[in-house]
Motif scaffolding. Structure first.
Motif, PDB file in Angstrom:
ATOM      1  N   LEU A  92     -11.508 -20.014  -8.551  1.00  0.00           N
ATOM      2  CA  LEU A  92     -11.779 -18.600  -8.303  1.00  0.00           C
ATOM      3  C   LEU A  92     -11.387 -18.164  -6.908  1.00  0.00           C
ATOM      4  O   LEU A  92     -10.770 -17.116  -6.717  1.00  0.00           O
ATOM      5  N   LEU A  93     -11.742 -18.991  -5.913  1.00  0.00           N
ATOM      6  CA  LEU A  93     -11.469 -18.592  -4.533  1.00  0.00           C
ATOM      7  C   LEU A  93      -9.975 -18.386  -4.295  1.00  0.00           C
ATOM      8  O   LEU A  93      -9.584 -17.453  -3.589  1.00  0.00           O
TER       9      LEU A  93
ATOM     10  N   ILE B 176      -8.977 -15.068  -5.755  1.00  0.00           N
ATOM     11  CA  ILE B 176      -9.484 -13.975  -4.934  1.00  0.00           C
ATOM     12  C   ILE B 176      -8.688 -13.843  -3.643  1.00  0.00           C
ATOM     13  O   ILE B 176      -8.337 -12.746  -3.223  1.00  0.00           O
ATOM     14  N   LYS B 177      -8.365 -14.990  -3.034  1.00  0.00           N
ATOM     15  CA  LYS B 177      -7.570 -14.922  -1.792  1.00  0.00           C
ATOM     16  C   LYS B 177      -6.185 -14.341  -2.058  1.00  0.00           C
ATOM     17  O   LYS B 177      -5.643 -13.626  -1.217  1.00  0.00           O
TER      18      LYS B 177
ATOM     19  N   LEU C  11      -5.578 -12.080  -3.945  1.00  0.00           N
ATOM     20  CA  LEU C  11      -5.762 -10.630  -4.114  1.00  0.00           C
ATOM     21  C   LEU C  11      -6.254  -9.937  -2.847  1.00  0.00           C
ATOM     22  O   LEU C  11      -6.355  -8.715  -2.817  1.00  0.00           O
ATOM     23  N   SER C  12      -6.562 -10.703  -1.807  1.00  0.00           N
ATOM     24  CA  SER C  12      -7.275 -10.113  -0.668  1.00  0.00           C
ATOM     25  C   SER C  12      -6.330  -9.569   0.399  1.00  0.00           C
ATOM     26  O   SER C  12      -6.499  -9.822   1.589  1.00  0.00           O
ATOM     27  N   ASN C  13      -5.373  -8.790  -0.032  1.00  0.00           N
ATOM     28  CA  ASN C  13      -4.413  -8.165   0.876  1.00  0.00           C
ATOM     29  C   ASN C  13      -3.877  -6.912   0.175  1.00  0.00           C
ATOM     30  O   ASN C  13      -3.527  -6.970  -1.004  1.00  0.00           O
ATOM     31  N   GLN C  14      -3.857  -5.811   0.897  1.00  0.00           N
ATOM     32  CA  GLN C  14      -3.514  -4.542   0.248  1.00  0.00           C
ATOM     33  C   GLN C  14      -2.121  -4.547  -0.356  1.00  0.00           C
ATOM     34  O   GLN C  14      -1.910  -4.015  -1.450  1.00  0.00           O
TER      35      GLN C  14
ATOM     36  N   LEU D  73       0.767  -5.899  -7.527  1.00  0.00           N
ATOM     37  CA  LEU D  73       0.225  -6.128  -8.861  1.00  0.00           C
ATOM     38  C   LEU D  73       0.163  -4.821  -9.649  1.00  0.00           C
ATOM     39  O   LEU D  73       0.469  -4.785 -10.845  1.00  0.00           O
ATOM     40  N   GLU D  74      -0.205  -3.754  -8.952  1.00  0.00           N
ATOM     41  CA  GLU D  74      -0.269  -2.458  -9.642  1.00  0.00           C
ATOM     42  C   GLU D  74       1.123  -1.907  -9.963  1.00  0.00           C
ATOM     43  O   GLU D  74       1.333  -1.367 -11.038  1.00  0.00           O
TER      44      GLU D  74
ATOM     45  N   LEU E   8      -2.181  -6.471  -3.602  1.00  0.00           N
ATOM     46  CA  LEU E   8      -2.810  -5.647  -4.646  1.00  0.00           C
ATOM     47  C   LEU E   8      -1.845  -4.571  -5.138  1.00  0.00           C
ATOM     48  O   LEU E   8      -1.730  -4.327  -6.338  1.00  0.00           O
TER      49      LEU E   8
END
Lengths: 101, 101
Positions: free
Chosen positions: B3-4, B7-8, B10-13, B19-20, B16
């Motif tokens: 999981l970590l 999450i890491k 994903l932890s940058n704008q 991905l969108e 993210l």
DNA sequence: TGCAAATTTAGGTAATTTCCTAAATACCTA
DNA sequence: TAGGTATTTAGGAAATTACCTAAATTTGCA
């Protein structure tokens, strides 16, 4: 909800652990520390810090980060600050990932 | 799934955003760049870097991070590397948050 | 073969995060 | 009001992350 802030609040193993411990406090904290536990309040900062094996200030900041991101709810009572999970926000995060991410 | 690590990733704008963007390539990339786009392949590194306004090496590493975390799937074809979303893994993340976090 | 295009790897600086100790604050009780 | 416990805030060193440019690698093609 600012997704990045929530994700950043989760992007640390200790913070993830805390969230899991608070899911089942009796499975993770000594019974004597939970003597006056209620699901409504949660667990206090120093008990969580002891479980994490980290300093109280560090864990205090971690908890505040998570409650700012809305993942935890803080309640001050007497000289203690109790933290519990915000189940609704956690489910909203899951839904946000499903629908929007 | 760790999981970590997810999450890491994903932890940058910017990550993210990528991905969108890949959710609806035609809404986010110029049509001429998608001339031979197929949902199966996705979008190539340099088009994504241009959209992000960042250097190709930086974005290349971001994309690799996300595919290592299984959020994206990479396909090398000729001299291009195409990236697309791994919808299944994204839904698994949401489910993991719902059930386990 | 040998150049050109796309990508990856290396290596570095700046910014952010981690996690500590010390000091300050909050709130209890005598 | 004084003193004790719990927490928060401040300040700093070490580690990690963000991003860049330059160099190396991969692949296609004349």
């Amino acid at each position: 909800m600012k997704l990045l802030d929530v994700i950043k609040a989760l992007s640390n193993q200790t913070r993830l652990n805390i969230l899991e411990w608070l899911k089942e406090p009796f499975a993770h904290f000594p019974a004597e520390e939970l003597a006056d536990y209620t699901p409504d309040l949660g667990v206090c900062v120093s008990d969580i810090a002891k479980k994490a094996g980290m300093s109280i200030p560090t864990v205090s900041v971690y908890l505040k980060t998570m409650s700012t991101a809305n993942l935890l709810t803080a309640t001050r009572k007497d000289q203690w600050t109790y933290y519990k999970r915000n189940e609704q926000a956690i489910q909203e995060l899951a839904k946000h990932i499903t629908d929007k991410l």
